[in-house]
Enzyme design. Structure first.
Site, PDB file in Angstrom:
ATOM      1  N   TYR A  60      -7.045  -0.860  -5.465  1.00  0.00           N
ATOM      2  CA  TYR A  60      -5.720  -0.308  -5.185  1.00  0.00           C
ATOM      3  C   TYR A  60      -5.181   0.398  -6.427  1.00  0.00           C
ATOM      4  O   TYR A  60      -4.829  -0.247  -7.415  1.00  0.00           O
ATOM      5  CB  TYR A  60      -4.740  -1.391  -4.745  1.00  0.00           C
ATOM      6  CG  TYR A  60      -5.095  -2.095  -3.455  1.00  0.00           C
ATOM      7  CD1 TYR A  60      -5.986  -1.545  -2.540  1.00  0.00           C
ATOM      8  CD2 TYR A  60      -4.522  -3.321  -3.137  1.00  0.00           C
ATOM      9  CE1 TYR A  60      -6.303  -2.199  -1.359  1.00  0.00           C
ATOM     10  CE2 TYR A  60      -4.829  -3.976  -1.948  1.00  0.00           C
ATOM     11  CZ  TYR A  60      -5.724  -3.413  -1.072  1.00  0.00           C
ATOM     12  OH  TYR A  60      -6.032  -4.068   0.095  1.00  0.00           O
ATOM     13  N   PRO A 208      -0.251  -4.987   9.777  1.00  0.00           N
ATOM     14  CA  PRO A 208       0.255  -5.539  11.039  1.00  0.00           C
ATOM     15  C   PRO A 208       1.291  -4.651  11.714  1.00  0.00           C
ATOM     16  O   PRO A 208       1.598  -4.856  12.890  1.00  0.00           O
ATOM     17  CB  PRO A 208       0.867  -6.878  10.609  1.00  0.00           C
ATOM     18  CG  PRO A 208       1.264  -6.663   9.183  1.00  0.00           C
ATOM     19  CD  PRO A 208       0.197  -5.787   8.614  1.00  0.00           C
ATOM     20  N   GLY A 210       0.780  -1.261  11.732  1.00  0.00           N
ATOM     21  CA  GLY A 210       0.093   0.004  11.934  1.00  0.00           C
ATOM     22  C   GLY A 210       0.338   1.025  10.849  1.00  0.00           C
ATOM     23  O   GLY A 210       0.557   2.200  11.124  1.00  0.00           O
TER      24      GLY A 210
END
Length: 345
Positions: A60, A208, A210
């Site tokens: 990340y 969760p 989208g």
């Protein structure tokens, strides 16, 4: 905003975490820039809301997320359950990186992650993607060696198939499996979640809501230059208009129940997990404190999920079949693709 505790895994490698965790990919610029001081303020906000579970990864922001999380944890490391990941090599961006899971790479990368995080151990260390050129048993064995060395408390897998989970678990107990799961992304319900429920492995849903689509704030204009969502089929061309319309239906259901759309998305996850006998701890990510509170509203009065009427669940369940496009830029990159559940272009 109460938060319940859940237990991921079983036996000596189990971890007790809050029923919701913070997914720290957002503080590495995946969906737009965020300054470090703003990221630290957001992490403090999450802490004030009673959350003790933070999830990050070495990839990340090429380590930026781990560095920021490490700064935040400097005076409070033992108050949090910390998860990070290994297994995706740096490359040219989304869709141009490759999975790598050989033992030498895992041993090398854990030390780099520990240095960035400013700690001598992580609670949960995931294999971020299963390397198609390395048996998953080798990767799981290398992760298990890190447990024996005291650098890791428990191991996990991300986007592993049901079969890969079984094989890894036979090599070393797997505490948690992390994969995408939401109202719009349902493939893990076929093989992955039943396998986790059978083996007593916790499940940690990422994205969760989208990737922000299932919230009260998303508009196509929100996709700025450099936003990683441009790489995902849901957000491309005509697909976006169709999926935005489906998201509007979720917002209408949320308004009827009296919770934000993001909160409804989490409440649906907890209800569906209960149906499947799975223990979950979703890890949504956001750059905004207000958006976090909307997410956490889905936990309800007991901190374990707002109860939803049967009709609401049925209408939400029907939406996944109408979603346009696939959840990943490559079927091979996610478990459902390798299980034949996500069609190839």
């Amino acid at each position: 905003m109460p938060v319940a505790d859940v237990r991921l895994g079983t036996g000596e490698h189990a971890l007790n975490v809050t029923s919701i965790g913070y997914g720290a990919m957002s503080i590495a610029g995946a969906y737009g820039r965020i300054a470090e001081d703003a990221a630290l303020d957001l992490l403090h906000h999450v802490e004030e809301r009673g959350v003790n579970f933070i999830d990050t990864a070495n990839i990340y922001g090429d380590g930026v997320s781990e560095q920021v999380v490490g700064t935040f944890l400097r005076d409070r490391r033992h108050e949090f359950v910390l998860a990070t990941k290994v297994g995706i090599e740096k490359g040219g961006g989304v869709g141009q990186r490759r999975a790598r899971g050989d033992a030498a790479y895992i041993r090398e990368q854990v030390d780099l992650s520990l240095q960035r995080l400013g700690t001598d151990y992580v609670d949960l260390y995931y294999l971020h993607r299963v390397d198609p050129e390395v048996p998953v048993e080798e990767s799981a064995g290398a992760l298990g060696e890190l447990v024996e060395a005291g650098k890791v408390r428990a191991i996990g897998l991300s986007e592993a198939t049901g079969e890969e989970i079984r094989r890894a678990h036979a090599e070393h107990p797997v505490t948690a499996v992390q994969s995408e799961w939401s109202i719009f992304a349902r493939d893990v319900e076929t093989y992955v979640l039943p396998t986790c429920a059978e083996l007593g492995i916790g499940f940690v849903p990422y994205s969760p809501v989208g990737r922000g689509l299932i919230t009260d704030h998303f508009t196509p204009d929100a996709l700025g230059e450099g936003d990683g969502r441009h790489n995902f089929p849901w957000f491309q061309g005509e697909n976006l208009a169709v999926n935005q319309n489906l998201a509007e239906q979720v917002r209408a259901e949320a308004a009827a129940v009296g919770v934000p759309a993001a909160g409804l998305a989490l409440a649906w996850l907890f209800a569906k997990a209960a149906e499947l006998g799975a223990v979950i701890a979703p890890i949504p990510g956001t750059r905004y404190a207000q958006h976090w509170d909307e997410l956490q509203a889905g936990l309800g009065q007991d901190g374990a999920g707002v109860g939803l009427p049967a009709g609401t669940m049925a209408r939400l369940d029907a939406l996944a079949e109408q979603v346009r496009g696939e959840r990943s830029f490559s079927p091979d990159w996610v478990s459902g693709g390798r299980e034949g559940l996500i069609p190839r272009p």
